[in-house]
Design a protein around this motif. Structure first.
Motif, short mmCIF file in Angstrom:
data_model
loop_
_atom_site.label_atom_id
_atom_site.label_comp_id
_atom_site.label_asym_id
_atom_site.label_seq_id
_atom_site.Cartn_x
_atom_site.Cartn_y
_atom_site.Cartn_z
N UNK A 209 0.84 -1.21 0.00
CA UNK A 209 0.00 0.00 0.00
C UNK A 209 0.87 1.26 0.00
N UNK A 210 1.90 1.25 0.84
CA UNK A 210 2.80 2.41 0.91
C UNK A 210 3.42 2.67 -0.47
N UNK A 211 3.91 1.60 -1.11
CA UNK A 211 4.50 1.76 -2.45
C UNK A 211 3.49 2.33 -3.44
N UNK A 212 2.29 1.76 -3.43
CA UNK A 212 1.29 2.14 -4.43
C UNK A 212 0.87 3.60 -4.27
N UNK A 213 0.60 4.04 -3.03
CA UNK A 213 0.14 5.43 -2.89
C UNK A 213 1.30 6.41 -3.09
N UNK A 214 2.52 6.00 -2.79
CA UNK A 214 3.67 6.88 -3.02
C UNK A 214 3.87 7.09 -4.52
N UNK A 215 3.78 5.99 -5.28
CA UNK A 215 3.91 6.11 -6.73
C UNK A 215 2.77 6.94 -7.31
N UNK A 216 1.58 6.70 -6.80
CA UNK A 216 0.40 7.41 -7.30
C UNK A 216 0.50 8.92 -7.04
N UNK A 217 1.07 9.27 -5.88
CA UNK A 217 1.15 10.70 -5.52
C UNK A 217 2.02 11.47 -6.50
#
Ligand code: ADQ
Length: 414
Positions: A209-217
């Motif tokens: 989750x941390x990876x996905x939202x960081x990339x998305x941001x």
């Protein structure tokens, strides 16, 4: 239940435009529901009953009554490290409030870094249902995927209100496609009138989750939405599983309310969900003591029913929920939900209505198929909900199915 460390995140920043005027000065999750509750109480009760006692509530829009409600009702003992913490938009990623729901999580990643959970349960705050997230976590772990989406069948004509999930029969737990709010013309193979809809509840393996939202941001083309962007990014990597709500078995459920789930995003759905509570055999049973719905304890006296005589009428209610602190004084109430502190006076008739805190209804008034928000003053001999045209002319909202809605604190002209 898994002994893994779980952090629960409640997305509570929704504006709730379609619930206007109820959301005029409160966030949607703070809208009162069922006499004594607020919408968010259902999500929070599910989380706490699932055994997850570290909870952050991400807020932004008109959050005052939400913050107050959480502080007064949901403050837990911090002795064991337990908490329910409201967290407003942090503006950690620039000077904007939350863009979409994924941005809300991105701005609050420090909470995940501090807590170091193994899994993160992310849920919406505006649905009425009972669900044991620990059963969903077991399925998430078993699937081996990084993201699990809870799903329920819904009528195909409602597909544009939901994230729609596709699987195939060779591997029914892996999500093959996920589209946010599409118009779908072809239903499920075994039920062409239905689609498989996301309930807006997700479990993630924390690092993923941390990876996905960081990339998305960092992705300027993204709308930063959990359903629109984050879930599809897992689906694209064949790393998302579906958890069918039909497998969730909450203690004390009845055959009637086991699969109950309602999105109360519109005034009509909000009204209908109240009618579900008071049906003689309720399709959503508030009286399940094995999976309680918690809310604030307000220290108000019991409800009272008065025969306002002589010459007056018996104060009575039937097929209704009457909250503590209500006085039914010579009024007749049927098929209604009445919140604390309402005063319903002689010769008035209230039917199929949702009456919120502190509403006063004067003598000889008639209210039918209406939602009356907090502290509205209804003067004597007022008619509400009997003539939609007249109600609209008075400036009140009348929904597509003819429910009249009067906003908080309105003092109606006699
Ligand atoms: P919607 O409910 O339409 O669809 P959204 O408006 O993002 O999606 O609301 C989801 C939850 O997030 C709500 O509880 C809302 O209050 C909250 N929220 C929205 N924006 C937020 C923000 N910026 N900060 C914090 N909280 C925010 C979602 C899914 C669909 C799914 C339906 C089921 O996107 O796929 O089918 O829920 O009801």
């Amino acid at each position: 239940m898994s002994s893994k460390k779980v952090l629960a995140i409640v997305l509570a920043g929704g504006e709730g435009k379609r619930l206007m005027p109820l959301t005029l000065d409160r966030a949607k999750p703070a809208v009162p529901f069922g006499g004594i509750y607020r919408l968010i109480d259902f999500a929070l009760s599910n989380i706490v009953n699932s055994g997850y006692l570290r909870v952050v509530v991400l807020t932004q829009y008109k959050s005052h009554s939400l913050d107050k409600h959480i502080a007064q009702t949901w403050r837990m003992s911090s002795l064991l490290g337990n908490y329910v913490a409201p967290v407003p938009a942090q503006q950690r990623m620039g000077k904007h409030w939350f863009r979409g729901s994924a941005d809300a999580i991105a701005q609050s990643l420090n909470l995940i870094h501090e807590e170091k959970p193994d899994y993160v349960v992310v849920v919406g705050a505006d649905n009425i249902y009972r669900m044991d997230f620990s059963q969903m976590l077991d399925a998430h772990i078993e699937s081996g995927k990084s993201c699990t989406v809870a799903a329920i069948r819904q009528p195909i004509e409602m597909s544009d209100q939901f994230g729609v999930i596709e699987t195939d029969s060779s591997d029914p737990t892996t999500i093959k496609a996920f589209v946010e709010k599409p118009t779908v013309t072809e239903g499920l193979a075994d039920d062409p009138t239905s689609i498989l809809a996301s309930m807006g509840n997700y479990i993630f393996t924390a690092d993923a989750l941390v990876d996905a939202v960081t990339r998305d941001a960092e992705d300027d083309s993204s709308k930063h939405d959990m359903g629109g962007d984050i879930v599809p990014s897992f689906v694209a990597q064949q790393d998302a599983a579906v958890y069918d709500f039909i497998h969730n078995d909450v203690p004390g459920s009845t055959d009637r309310d086991r699969d109950y789930w309602r999105d109360v995003g519109t005034l009509d759905a909000f009204f209908d969900a109240h009618m579900d509570l008071i049906a003689i055999h309720p399709v959503f049973n508030l009286y399940n003591e094995e999976w309680p719905t918690y809310t604030g304890n307000r220290n108000v006296p019991p409800a009272k029913f008065v025969h306002a005589g002589p010459g007056g009428r018996v104060g009575a209610a039937v097929d209704s929920i009457i909250s503590p602190g209500v006085v039914v004084s010579g009024a007749q109430v049927a098929t209604s939900v009445v919140s604390p502190g309402a005063r319903l006076n002689s010769w008035s008739t209230i039917s199929e209505a949702v009456i919120m805190d502190g509403v006063s209804v004067g003598r000889h008034s008639q209210i039918h198929r209406a939602i009356i928000d907090k502290n509205v003053v209804v003067p004597p001999r007022t008619q509400i909900g009997l003539d939609p045209e007249e109600d609209r002319a008075r400036g009140w909202v009348v929904t597509g199915s003819g429910i009249t809605v009067i906003g908080k604190g309105t003092v109606i002209e006699p």
